[in-house]
Design a protein around this motif. Structure first.
Motif, PDB file in Angstrom:
ATOM      1  N   THR A 201       0.818  -1.218   0.000  1.00 29.62           N
ATOM      2  CA  THR A 201       0.000   0.000   0.000  1.00 29.62           C
ATOM      3  C   THR A 201       0.851   1.266   0.000  1.00 29.62           C
ATOM      4  O   THR A 201       0.304   2.370  -0.069  1.00 29.62           O
ATOM      5  CB  THR A 201      -0.921   0.033   1.231  1.00 29.62           C
ATOM      6  N   GLY A 202       2.162   1.126   0.102  1.00 30.09           N
ATOM      7  CA  GLY A 202       3.029   2.303   0.193  1.00 30.09           C
ATOM      8  C   GLY A 202       4.414   2.011  -0.343  1.00 30.09           C
ATOM      9  O   GLY A 202       4.665   0.977  -0.966  1.00 30.09           O
ATOM     10  N   LEU A 203       5.335   2.944  -0.084  1.00 24.47           N
ATOM     11  CA  LEU A 203       6.713   2.771  -0.524  1.00 24.47           C
ATOM     12  C   LEU A 203       7.370   1.648   0.272  1.00 24.47           C
ATOM     13  O   LEU A 203       7.153   1.531   1.484  1.00 24.47           O
ATOM     14  CB  LEU A 203       7.491   4.073  -0.349  1.00 24.47           C
ATOM     15  N   MET A 204       8.184   0.850  -0.409  1.00 21.64           N
ATOM     16  CA  MET A 204       8.786  -0.293   0.275  1.00 21.64           C
ATOM     17  C   MET A 204      10.103  -0.677  -0.379  1.00 21.64           C
ATOM     18  O   MET A 204      10.421  -0.234  -1.491  1.00 21.64           O
ATOM     19  CB  MET A 204       7.838  -1.493   0.242  1.00 21.64           C
ATOM     20  N   SER A 205      10.847  -1.512   0.320  1.00 17.91           N
ATOM     21  CA  SER A 205      12.062  -2.107  -0.223  1.00 17.91           C
ATOM     22  C   SER A 205      11.723  -3.530  -0.652  1.00 17.91           C
ATOM     23  O   SER A 205      11.503  -4.398   0.199  1.00 17.91           O
ATOM     24  CB  SER A 205      13.170  -2.115   0.833  1.00 17.91           C
ATOM     25  N   PRO A 206      11.689  -3.812  -1.957  1.00 13.66           N
ATOM     26  CA  PRO A 206      11.243  -5.138  -2.423  1.00 13.66           C
ATOM     27  C   PRO A 206      12.360  -6.172  -2.423  1.00 13.66           C
ATOM     28  O   PRO A 206      12.722  -6.729  -3.463  1.00 13.66           O
ATOM     29  CB  PRO A 206      10.754  -4.839  -3.842  1.00 13.66           C
ATOM     30  N   GLU A 207      12.883  -6.437  -1.248  1.00 15.80           N
ATOM     31  CA  GLU A 207      13.963  -7.414  -1.135  1.00 15.80           C
ATOM     32  C   GLU A 207      13.376  -8.796  -0.865  1.00 15.80           C
ATOM     33  O   GLU A 207      12.190  -8.948  -0.566  1.00 15.80           O
ATOM     34  CB  GLU A 207      14.952  -6.973  -0.062  1.00 15.80           C
ATOM     35  N   ALA A 208      14.225  -9.822  -0.940  1.00 17.49           N
ATOM     36  CA  ALA A 208      13.742 -11.195  -1.063  1.00 17.49           C
ATOM     37  C   ALA A 208      13.206 -11.805   0.228  1.00 17.49           C
ATOM     38  O   ALA A 208      12.507 -12.817   0.176  1.00 17.49           O
ATOM     39  CB  ALA A 208      14.863 -12.081  -1.610  1.00 17.49           C
ATOM     40  N   TYR A 209      13.497 -11.237   1.383  1.00 19.96           N
ATOM     41  CA  TYR A 209      13.055 -11.854   2.632  1.00 19.96           C
ATOM     42  C   TYR A 209      11.530 -11.900   2.740  1.00 19.96           C
ATOM     43  O   TYR A 209      10.972 -12.894   3.201  1.00 19.96           O
ATOM     44  CB  TYR A 209      13.659 -11.134   3.849  1.00 19.96           C
ATOM     45  N   SER A 210      10.843 -10.859   2.303  1.00 18.99           N
ATOM     46  CA  SER A 210       9.377 -10.873   2.388  1.00 18.99           C
ATOM     47  C   SER A 210       8.799 -11.964   1.498  1.00 18.99           C
ATOM     48  O   SER A 210       7.829 -12.639   1.861  1.00 18.99           O
ATOM     49  CB  SER A 210       8.803  -9.506   1.987  1.00 18.99           C
ATOM     50  N   LEU A 211       9.390 -12.142   0.333  1.00 20.57           N
ATOM     51  CA  LEU A 211       8.953 -13.205  -0.565  1.00 20.57           C
ATOM     52  C   LEU A 211       9.201 -14.571   0.059  1.00 20.57           C
ATOM     53  O   LEU A 211       8.302 -15.428   0.092  1.00 20.57           O
ATOM     54  CB  LEU A 211       9.703 -13.105  -1.895  1.00 20.57           C
ATOM     55  N   LYS A 212      10.398 -14.782   0.568  1.00 16.65           N
ATOM     56  CA  LYS A 212      10.757 -16.094   1.097  1.00 16.65           C
ATOM     57  C   LYS A 212       9.871 -16.479   2.277  1.00 16.65           C
ATOM     58  O   LYS A 212       9.371 -17.609   2.362  1.00 16.65           O
ATOM     59  CB  LYS A 212      12.235 -16.080   1.506  1.00 16.65           C
ATOM     60  N   TRP A 213       9.646 -15.553   3.189  1.00 16.98           N
ATOM     61  CA  TRP A 213       8.820 -15.865   4.353  1.00 16.98           C
ATOM     62  C   TRP A 213       7.377 -16.130   3.943  1.00 16.98           C
ATOM     63  O   TRP A 213       6.709 -16.994   4.522  1.00 16.98           O
ATOM     64  CB  TRP A 213       8.895 -14.733   5.386  1.00 16.98           C
ATOM     65  N   ALA A 214       6.866 -15.407   2.957  1.00 13.72           N
ATOM     66  CA  ALA A 214       5.517 -15.662   2.452  1.00 13.72           C
ATOM     67  C   ALA A 214       5.432 -17.053   1.828  1.00 13.72           C
ATOM     68  O   ALA A 214       4.459 -17.796   2.047  1.00 13.72           O
ATOM     69  CB  ALA A 214       5.125 -14.597   1.432  1.00 13.72           C
ATOM     70  N   LEU A 215       6.463 -17.433   1.078  1.00  9.38           N
ATOM     71  CA  LEU A 215       6.468 -18.745   0.446  1.00  9.38           C
ATOM     72  C   LEU A 215       6.519 -19.872   1.483  1.00  9.38           C
ATOM     73  O   LEU A 215       5.965 -20.949   1.254  1.00  9.38           O
ATOM     74  CB  LEU A 215       7.649 -18.874  -0.509  1.00  9.38           C
ATOM     75  N   ASP A 224      -4.505 -17.067   3.136  1.00  7.17           N
ATOM     76  CA  ASP A 224      -3.926 -15.811   2.655  1.00  7.17           C
ATOM     77  C   ASP A 224      -3.536 -14.876   3.794  1.00  7.17           C
ATOM     78  O   ASP A 224      -2.495 -14.204   3.730  1.00  7.17           O
ATOM     79  CB  ASP A 224      -4.921 -15.099   1.731  1.00  7.17           C
ATOM     80  N   ILE A 225      -4.337 -14.824   4.827  1.00  6.75           N
ATOM     81  CA  ILE A 225      -4.058 -13.928   5.949  1.00  6.75           C
ATOM     82  C   ILE A 225      -2.800 -14.367   6.690  1.00  6.75           C
ATOM     83  O   ILE A 225      -1.964 -13.541   7.082  1.00  6.75           O
ATOM     84  CB  ILE A 225      -5.265 -13.883   6.905  1.00  6.75           C
ATOM     85  N   GLN A 226      -2.641 -15.662   6.870  1.00  6.25           N
ATOM     86  CA  GLN A 226      -1.442 -16.184   7.540  1.00  6.25           C
ATOM     87  C   GLN A 226      -0.186 -15.917   6.704  1.00  6.25           C
ATOM     88  O   GLN A 226       0.867 -15.556   7.249  1.00  6.25           O
ATOM     89  CB  GLN A 226      -1.600 -17.680   7.790  1.00  6.25           C
ATOM     90  N   ILE A 227      -0.308 -16.077   5.395  1.00  9.18           N
ATOM     91  CA  ILE A 227       0.837 -15.850   4.512  1.00  9.18           C
ATOM     92  C   ILE A 227       1.219 -14.381   4.506  1.00  9.18           C
ATOM     93  O   ILE A 227       2.403 -14.025   4.588  1.00  9.18           O
ATOM     94  CB  ILE A 227       0.500 -16.341   3.089  1.00  9.18           C
ATOM     95  N   ARG A 228       0.235 -13.510   4.439  1.00  6.06           N
ATOM     96  CA  ARG A 228       0.492 -12.058   4.500  1.00  6.06           C
ATOM     97  C   ARG A 228       1.140 -11.691   5.824  1.00  6.06           C
ATOM     98  O   ARG A 228       2.037 -10.837   5.883  1.00  6.06           O
ATOM     99  CB  ARG A 228      -0.816 -11.307   4.293  1.00  6.06           C
ATOM    100  N   ALA A 229       0.731 -12.351   6.920  1.00  4.70           N
ATOM    101  CA  ALA A 229       1.322 -12.071   8.226  1.00  4.70           C
ATOM    102  C   ALA A 229       2.804 -12.438   8.233  1.00  4.70           C
ATOM    103  O   ALA A 229       3.631 -11.717   8.810  1.00  4.70           O
ATOM    104  CB  ALA A 229       0.580 -12.841   9.314  1.00  4.70           C
ATOM    105  N   ARG A 230       3.156 -13.537   7.599  1.00  2.00           N
ATOM    106  CA  ARG A 230       4.568 -13.926   7.519  1.00  2.00           C
ATOM    107  C   ARG A 230       5.383 -12.880   6.756  1.00  2.00           C
ATOM    108  O   ARG A 230       6.496 -12.527   7.155  1.00  2.00           O
ATOM    109  CB  ARG A 230       4.697 -15.286   6.820  1.00  2.00           C
ATOM    110  N   ALA A 231       4.840 -12.400   5.631  1.00  2.00           N
ATOM    111  CA  ALA A 231       5.549 -11.384   4.851  1.00  2.00           C
ATOM    112  C   ALA A 231       5.750 -10.118   5.671  1.00  2.00           C
ATOM    113  O   ALA A 231       6.824  -9.500   5.634  1.00  2.00           O
ATOM    114  CB  ALA A 231       4.766 -11.075   3.577  1.00  2.00           C
ATOM    115  N   SER A 232       4.729  -9.727   6.413  1.00  2.00           N
ATOM    116  CA  SER A 232       4.821  -8.535   7.263  1.00  2.00           C
ATOM    117  C   SER A 232       5.863  -8.710   8.358  1.00  2.00           C
ATOM    118  O   SER A 232       6.629  -7.790   8.672  1.00  2.00           O
ATOM    119  CB  SER A 232       3.453  -8.230   7.887  1.00  2.00           C
ATOM    120  N   GLN A 233       5.872  -9.884   8.962  1.00  2.00           N
ATOM    121  CA  GLN A 233       6.856 -10.165  10.012  1.00  2.00           C
ATOM    122  C   GLN A 233       8.277 -10.078   9.463  1.00  2.00           C
ATOM    123  O   GLN A 233       9.184  -9.553  10.123  1.00  2.00           O
ATOM    124  CB  GLN A 233       6.586 -11.543  10.607  1.00  2.00           C
ATOM    125  N   ALA A 234       8.476 -10.595   8.259  1.00  2.00           N
ATOM    126  CA  ALA A 234       9.795 -10.527   7.643  1.00  2.00           C
ATOM    127  C   ALA A 234      10.203  -9.081   7.406  1.00  2.00           C
ATOM    128  O   ALA A 234      11.354  -8.690   7.681  1.00  2.00           O
ATOM    129  CB  ALA A 234       9.788 -11.291   6.317  1.00  2.00           C
TER     130      ALA A 234
END
Length: 254
Positions: A201-215, A224-234
């Motif tokens: 929803t805003g400016l971000m750094s699109p580095e790989a940790y958010s992707l990896k934790w979501a995966l 979907d909510i649990q997966i989004r929570a993992r990405a946020s935590q990362a």
């Protein structure tokens, strides 16, 4: 007798793991490019869109190539370079505890528009790619179960045209790690009928940790909510931005 039972149990477990449902993930990375993208410039090394080895989103510490190569959960199977005009490097990874394969493409940064179109057409079920892993045929592009885009949000500067009408009713999840990606990619994903699993929803750094934790969660068939929570935590873990801020930034659904 106990030894025989153990061997039978281990054999059944191994068979189950090796024959579990095959899943494929295709990651489209638009290499960071100071010259050809409307970004706040980074260093010349990190922002050279023609140099995957040192690029912020690929070969740097938290780039897709480096981060997944270091992960204990993934094994790099193959590397190909200079596939065509657009793709400078292609990696194939295998998840270590599931029957999941990940294909990652590093696009020359000056072709960010092509990266965006290829990604969007794939979310519509198009742009099929078949990769051979020994005698095994792995299907990516529009046949992928999950598609991800990482890089600058070029839609902030340009519109794209392509075949974005959904080809079929297959469920395709999408992760879009780019600035304000929900606003800019939403009209296109509504055409392709992909499921926006995680976007911003805003400016971000699109580095790989958010992707990896979501995966990690997606492979476990979390919702979907649990997966989004993992990405946020990362994102909070690496950016130290506060978990509330990370949850407001990375969201799921329309």
């Amino acid at each position: 007798m106990k030894k025989i039972i153990f061997l039978l149990t281990w054999s059944c477990l191994s068979f189950s793991q090796n024959n579990s449902e095959l899943k494929t993930i295709h990651v489209y990375v638009a290499l960071c490019d100071n010259i050809n993208q409307g970004i706040v410039p980074v260093s010349k090394t990190l922002g050279n869109g023609q140099d995957p080895k040192n690029n912020l989103y690929w070969g740097a510490m938290y780039g897709v190539k480096s981060y997944f190569k270091r992960s204990k959960d993934w094994t790099l199977i193959s590397t190909k370079v200079n596939l065509d005009t657009f793709v400078l490097e292609r990696l194939l990874f295998k998840h270590n505890t599931s029957n999941t394969f990940l294909l990652a493409d590093a696009y020359d940064g000056k072709y960010i528009k092509n990266t965006t179109i290829d990604f969007l057409e794939a979310t519509a079920g198009r742009k099929d790619i078949v990769i051979l892993n020994g005698t095994q045929k792995l299907k990516f592009g529009g046949h992928s179960n999950l598609l991800a885009y990482i890089g600058h949000d070029g839609l902030m500067e340009f519109d794209v045209k392509g075949n974005f009408t959904a080809l079929n009713e297959d469920k395709r999840d999408a992760i879009i790690l780019a600035c304000i990606s929900k606003d800019y990619f939403k009209p296109y994903l509504q055409q392709t009928k992909a499921n926006p699993l995680v976007w911003s929803t805003g400016l971000m750094s699109p580095e790989a940790y958010s992707l990896k934790w979501a995966l990690d969660g997606w492979i476990l068939n979390e919702n979907d909510i649990q997966i989004r929570a993992r990405a946020s935590q990362a994102y909070h873990y690496y950016q130290k931005c506060g978990i509330r801020g990370a949850r407001n930034l990375l969201v799921t659904g329309y």
